[in-house]
Write an enzyme that holds these catalytic residues in place. Sequence first.
Site, PDB file in Angstrom:
ATOM      1  N   GLY A 232       6.501  -0.812  -9.923  1.00  8.88           N
ATOM      2  CA  GLY A 232       5.827  -1.598 -10.953  1.00  8.88           C
ATOM      3  C   GLY A 232       6.377  -2.996 -11.120  1.00  8.88           C
ATOM      4  O   GLY A 232       6.134  -3.644 -12.144  1.00  8.88           O
TER       5      GLY A 232
ATOM      6  N   CYS B  15      -1.308  -7.135  -5.563  1.00  9.62           N
ATOM      7  CA  CYS B  15      -1.139  -6.675  -6.947  1.00  9.62           C
ATOM      8  C   CYS B  15      -2.473  -6.771  -7.708  1.00  9.62           C
ATOM      9  O   CYS B  15      -3.383  -7.496  -7.303  1.00  9.62           O
ATOM     10  CB  CYS B  15      -0.088  -7.526  -7.630  1.00  9.62           C
ATOM     11  SG  CYS B  15      -0.574  -9.238  -7.712  1.00  9.62           S
TER      12      CYS B  15
ATOM     13  N   ASN C 287       1.119  -4.370   2.659  1.00 13.22           N
ATOM     14  CA  ASN C 287       1.834  -3.676   1.593  1.00 13.22           C
ATOM     15  C   ASN C 287       1.660  -2.149   1.767  1.00 13.22           C
ATOM     16  O   ASN C 287       1.215  -1.698   2.819  1.00 13.22           O
ATOM     17  CB  ASN C 287       1.298  -4.157   0.232  1.00 13.22           C
ATOM     18  CG  ASN C 287       2.394  -4.194  -0.822  1.00 13.22           C
ATOM     19  OD1 ASN C 287       3.046  -3.182  -1.050  1.00 13.22           O
ATOM     20  ND2 ASN C 287       2.600  -5.331  -1.451  1.00 13.22           N
TER      21      ASN C 287
ATOM     22  N   GLY D  32       5.090  -2.162   8.194  1.00 10.75           N
ATOM     23  CA  GLY D  32       4.623  -0.820   7.862  1.00 10.75           C
ATOM     24  C   GLY D  32       5.266   0.200   8.787  1.00 10.75           C
ATOM     25  O   GLY D  32       4.870   0.314   9.945  1.00 10.75           O
ATOM     26  N   GLY D  33       6.281   0.879   8.288  1.00  6.42           N
ATOM     27  CA  GLY D  33       6.886   1.977   9.047  1.00  6.42           C
ATOM     28  C   GLY D  33       7.725   1.566  10.238  1.00  6.42           C
ATOM     29  O   GLY D  33       7.954   2.374  11.136  1.00  6.42           O
TER      30      GLY D  33
ATOM     31  N   GLY E 211      11.117  -2.304   5.907  1.00  3.78           N
ATOM     32  CA  GLY E 211      11.284  -1.892   4.518  1.00  3.78           C
ATOM     33  C   GLY E 211      12.033  -0.586   4.382  1.00  3.78           C
ATOM     34  O   GLY E 211      13.267  -0.535   4.407  1.00  3.78           O
ATOM     35  N   THR E 212      11.284   0.517   4.291  1.00  2.00           N
ATOM     36  CA  THR E 212      11.834   1.851   4.016  1.00  2.00           C
ATOM     37  C   THR E 212      12.990   2.209   4.959  1.00  2.00           C
ATOM     38  O   THR E 212      13.941   2.875   4.543  1.00  2.00           O
ATOM     39  CB  THR E 212      10.689   2.885   4.125  1.00  2.00           C
ATOM     40  OG1 THR E 212       9.664   2.488   3.203  1.00  2.00           O
ATOM     41  CG2 THR E 212      11.145   4.271   3.778  1.00  2.00           C
TER      42      THR E 212
HETATM   43  C1  FMN Z   1      10.930   0.818  -3.151  1.00  2.00           C
HETATM   44  C2  FMN Z   1       9.937  -0.209  -2.672  1.00  2.00           C
HETATM   45  C3  FMN Z   1       9.744  -1.386  -3.386  1.00  2.00           C
HETATM   46  C4  FMN Z   1       8.816  -2.349  -2.968  1.00  2.00           C
HETATM   47  N1  FMN Z   1       8.673  -3.507  -3.674  1.00  2.00           N
HETATM   48  C5  FMN Z   1       7.820  -4.464  -3.206  1.00  2.00           C
HETATM   49  C6  FMN Z   1       7.721  -5.719  -3.860  1.00  2.00           C
HETATM   50  O1  FMN Z   1       8.402  -6.004  -4.860  1.00  2.00           O
HETATM   51  N2  FMN Z   1       6.835  -6.623  -3.358  1.00  2.00           N
HETATM   52  C7  FMN Z   1       6.079  -6.389  -2.235  1.00  2.00           C
HETATM   53  O2  FMN Z   1       5.313  -7.256  -1.818  1.00  2.00           O
HETATM   54  N3  FMN Z   1       6.196  -5.209  -1.582  1.00  2.00           N
HETATM   55  C8  FMN Z   1       7.039  -4.257  -2.039  1.00  2.00           C
HETATM   56  N4  FMN Z   1       7.168  -3.081  -1.347  1.00  2.00           N
HETATM   57  C9  FMN Z   1       6.380  -2.859  -0.110  1.00  2.00           C
HETATM   58  C10 FMN Z   1       7.195  -3.236   1.123  1.00  2.00           C
HETATM   59  O3  FMN Z   1       7.553  -4.602   1.099  1.00  2.00           O
HETATM   60  C11 FMN Z   1       6.401  -2.962   2.412  1.00  2.00           C
HETATM   61  O4  FMN Z   1       5.216  -3.743   2.398  1.00  2.00           O
HETATM   62  C12 FMN Z   1       6.011  -1.483   2.555  1.00  2.00           C
HETATM   63  O5  FMN Z   1       7.047  -0.636   2.077  1.00  2.00           O
HETATM   64  C13 FMN Z   1       5.675  -1.099   4.000  1.00  2.00           C
HETATM   65  O6  FMN Z   1       6.779  -1.302   4.846  1.00  2.00           O
HETATM   66  P1  FMN Z   1       7.791  -0.087   5.250  1.00  2.00           P
HETATM   67  O7  FMN Z   1       6.946   1.065   5.710  1.00  2.00           O
HETATM   68  O8  FMN Z   1       8.660  -0.667   6.336  1.00  2.00           O
HETATM   69  O9  FMN Z   1       8.578   0.253   4.026  1.00  2.00           O
HETATM   70  C14 FMN Z   1       8.078  -2.103  -1.770  1.00  2.00           C
HETATM   71  C15 FMN Z   1       8.276  -0.925  -1.055  1.00  2.00           C
HETATM   72  C16 FMN Z   1       9.186   0.029  -1.480  1.00  2.00           C
HETATM   73  C17 FMN Z   1       9.375   1.278  -0.655  1.00  2.00           C
END
Ligand code: FMN
Length: 315
Positions: free
Chosen positions: A70, A127, A189, A240-241, A262-263
């Site tokens: 959020g 958002c 995202n 993404g992933g 990210g993750t």
């Molecule tokens: C815990 C968490 C917090 C996140 N906070 C934001 C954020 O503040 N702003 C944003 O643009 N994306 C946010 N994301 C999305 C990531 O930047 C990314 O787009 C998404 O997790 C996909 O990448 P991944 O699979 O490598 O995690 C968040 C993701 C996670 C898991």
Amino acid sequence: MTDMSVRIGGLTLANPVMPASGTFAEGLAGVVDLNRIGALVTKTITRELREGNPLPRVAEVASGMLNAIGIPSKGVPYFLENSLPFYRRFAPPLVVSISAPTAEGFARLAAEVSVPGVTAIEANISCPNIEEDGRAFAMRAASAAAVMRKLRAATALPLWAKLTPNTGEIAEVALACEEAGADALVVANTILAMSIDLKTFRPRLGNVMGGLSGPAIKPIVLRQVYQCARVARIPVIGCGGIATAEDAAEYMLAGAAAVQVGTATFLQPNAMTDIIDGLDRFCAARGMASVAELTGALRREETQDMQLSEVMPTP
Ligand SMILES: Cc1cc2nc3c(=O)[nH]c(=O)nc-3n(C[C@H](O)[C@H](O)[C@H](O)COP(=O)(O)O)c2cc1C
């Protein structure tokens, strides 16, 4: 040694690997050499102070995680007085992620963070837009273009648009952002999802629905990067992933000029530096002088896309 540098609009990054917004914080500097990363991307900030969503805010699911954080935010003065001086200690360019519930709010925030030490702005247009029933700005080309036009007028810094995967028209949204003045696209995202606890019959997130990230979403977002890169002239940054150098290479072959991780960093704090080293080895083993040669190097027959369009009419 592979030339690891890439160009994102007018910026040259030392390598194509950077954190995904919100999955990276100041504390990571204790375990990872941040000077090795291509760029530093902050958690999304907002103008107003925000508490964030009810608990629990994260849940583990098969091959990924759900989050409904959020966007808790300490506001702009805190960012300028505390976070910015911290990030300025490191060499990589600083990309500040911003969000607002209205196009006007986005523009004001962009102007406020366009200060020395900030290299680029990533507009998190995934958002909700309170002027359009809470649908994300990036779900439709028209609302994405409207907010990006206002942002373009508000800052001279390089402007990246972070798209949502939760749309059937991602290629149109990508083009609309480019036409409105974006310098790069971040695709994408998290994917809207949910999970239920069978012991309690309750949703596993306090917010009921949240964003799915991690390996589970990679094939979907890879397809979206491909769709965006085919139509856009500005660079696409894949997100993404991505957990390994091979994942990053796949995204670059699909058309990404750079990637965000990210993750994977939650599971393995060194994921980004391991991916940089792995991409270097991946290119060297194939006799490629520059990592940028991977971008869009997918080999395909023209007819293959016609088969795809039979199952999915959007470009
Ligand atoms: C815990 C968490 C917090 C996140 N906070 C934001 C954020 O503040 N702003 C944003 O643009 N994306 C946010 N994301 C999305 C990531 O930047 C990314 O787009 C998404 O997790 C996909 O990448 P991944 O699979 O490598 O995690 C968040 C993701 C996670 C898991």
